[in-house]
Design a protein around this motif. Structure first.
Motif, PDB file in Angstrom:
ATOM      1  N   ARG A  14      19.381  20.008  73.810  1.00 62.80           N
ATOM      2  CA  ARG A  14      20.013  18.729  73.527  1.00 62.80           C
ATOM      3  C   ARG A  14      21.507  18.849  73.818  1.00 62.80           C
ATOM      4  N   GLU A  42      14.854  25.255  71.666  1.00 61.78           N
ATOM      5  CA  GLU A  42      15.804  24.184  71.952  1.00 61.78           C
ATOM      6  C   GLU A  42      17.112  24.461  71.227  1.00 61.78           C
ATOM      7  N   ALA A  88      14.285  24.085  76.317  1.00 60.16           N
ATOM      8  CA  ALA A  88      14.952  22.803  76.517  1.00 60.16           C
ATOM      9  C   ALA A  88      16.290  22.833  75.793  1.00 60.16           C
ATOM     10  N   VAL A  96      14.971  25.422  66.835  1.00 59.14           N
ATOM     11  CA  VAL A  96      15.764  24.243  67.165  1.00 59.14           C
ATOM     12  C   VAL A  96      17.063  24.243  66.356  1.00 59.14           C
TER      13      VAL A  96
END
Length: 354
Positions: A312, A289, A310, A265
């Motif tokens: 952000r 992510e 995924a 992440v």
């Protein structure tokens, strides 16, 4: 290119430690028990009394560069802190019980070089069991922590950078937070991290480069939250020039139950994970992510939460991912679509990828 030479100096340090805790002729010792302790250096009595922490610190303060303290006695340091200065070798052969001291470690080494802790057994509820920053050529050998709260090993986020850190085998049970949390290391070599019944991550690596890890194994780690058996975060792996050329290598990740298995992440990456073995993770088995140049090159996922790519919106999208593994009784999803994401999935998993 896989790092190797950067660890030469710390490997040489490790070889200086005795083959058995307290073996040979330590320069200083702490002995005793049942509330009465003796610190001794070369036959000279340095301290005798009921203060276990003071006995240990007195013995440490009595030795010089390259010399060794063996703590044979078991006892409690309460909410105190043991500080290790440069060039010293600390062997915790007894069991050191610890208390809670806000923001501090039960054992600390800050802005030091060539410190070794070849052996350590710790119990208790420390804020941090071991706390480091600004170290160079730090060596941790066989470390076992049976805790009922706190965080096991911590390299500070806001402290000075660390260079050439080696950990052989770290076992942490019962920590309320992370078993091992790393910030700001250039040149990190880890043999094994074993985490069981740990509240947050098994191994959390952040803003570090030139990392080589053999095994991370977690059992009931990070249940009910967003951490993972292995987590890369906060630009981990990003090189000083801003690129993501591979410099983080992980041989194997094993995760059973708990929360996530693997989580990359916040602009991390530059990593190769050679083999995964993940079962029944209560959150995502794998979550990627906003990561760049990350590959998982083999292994298996069984059950648990989905395998997910995924993103952000506040970070650039994922790019240059290669995911190769067997996935059964689970699903695989990519949303939103990343850049140059390459899937090689077999098994009965449902697939929803770009």
């Amino acid at each position: 290119m896989k790092p190797s030479s950067i660890f030469a100096s710390v490997l040489a340090l490790a070889s200086a430690a005795s083959a058995q805790c307290g073996g040979g002729s330590p320069h200083a010792t702490v002995t005793g028990g049942n509330g009465w302790y003796h610190a001794n250096n070369g036959g000279q009595n340095l301290y005798q009394g009921s203060d276990y922490r003071h006995a240990i610190q007195t013995a440490l303060d009595s030795i010089g560069w390259g010399q060794r303290v063996a703590v044979h006695a078991s006892g409690s340091i309460g909410a105190g802190t043991i500080s290790i200065s440069s060039g010293k070798i600390f062997e915790g052969c007894g069991t050191i019980d610890t208390g809670f001291r806000n923001g501090r470690g039960a054992i600390e080494s800050i802005n030091t070089s060539d410190v070794q802790i070849p052996y350590l057994r710790m119990t208790g509820n420390p804020y941090f069991g071991l706390r480091f920053s600004g170290t160079r050529n730090l060596y941790l050998g066989q470390v076992t922590m049976n805790l009922w709260g706190g965080l096991g090993i911590r390299f500070d986020r806001d402290g000075a950078h660390n260079y050439n850190v080696r950990m052989d085998s770290i076992t942490v049970t019962g920590a309320g937070s992370h078993a091992v949390e790393v910030w700001n290391i250039d040149g990190l070599r880890i043999g094994q991290v074993y985490a069981r019944d740990v509240g947050e991550s098994g191994l959390l690596v952040q803003n570090s480069q030139n990392v080589d890890i053999d095994l991370v194994e977690g059992h009931n780690v990070a249940a009910g939250n967003g951490y993972a058996t292995l987590r890369f975060a906060n630009r981990n792996g990003r090189n000083p020039n801003g690129n993501y050329n591979t410099n983080v290598w992980v041989n194997r990740v094993v995760s059973r139950g708990g929360g996530r298995g693997i989580f990359c992440v916040s602009e991390s990456g530059a990593a190769v994970i050679k083999h995964v073995d993940l079962e029944n993770n209560g959150n995502n088995a794998v979550l990627i992510e906003n990561c760049y140049n990350l590959s998982i090159r083999g292994g298996r996922v069984y059950g648990g939460g989905e395998v997910r790519v995924a993103a952000r919106s506040e970070f650039p999208n994922n790019r240059d991912l290669w995911i190769t593994m067997e996935v059964n009784n689970n699903s695989v999803r990519e949303s939103p679509c990343g850049q140059n994401v390459n899937w090689n999935i077999w098994g009965n998993a449902g697939m929803n990828v770009c």
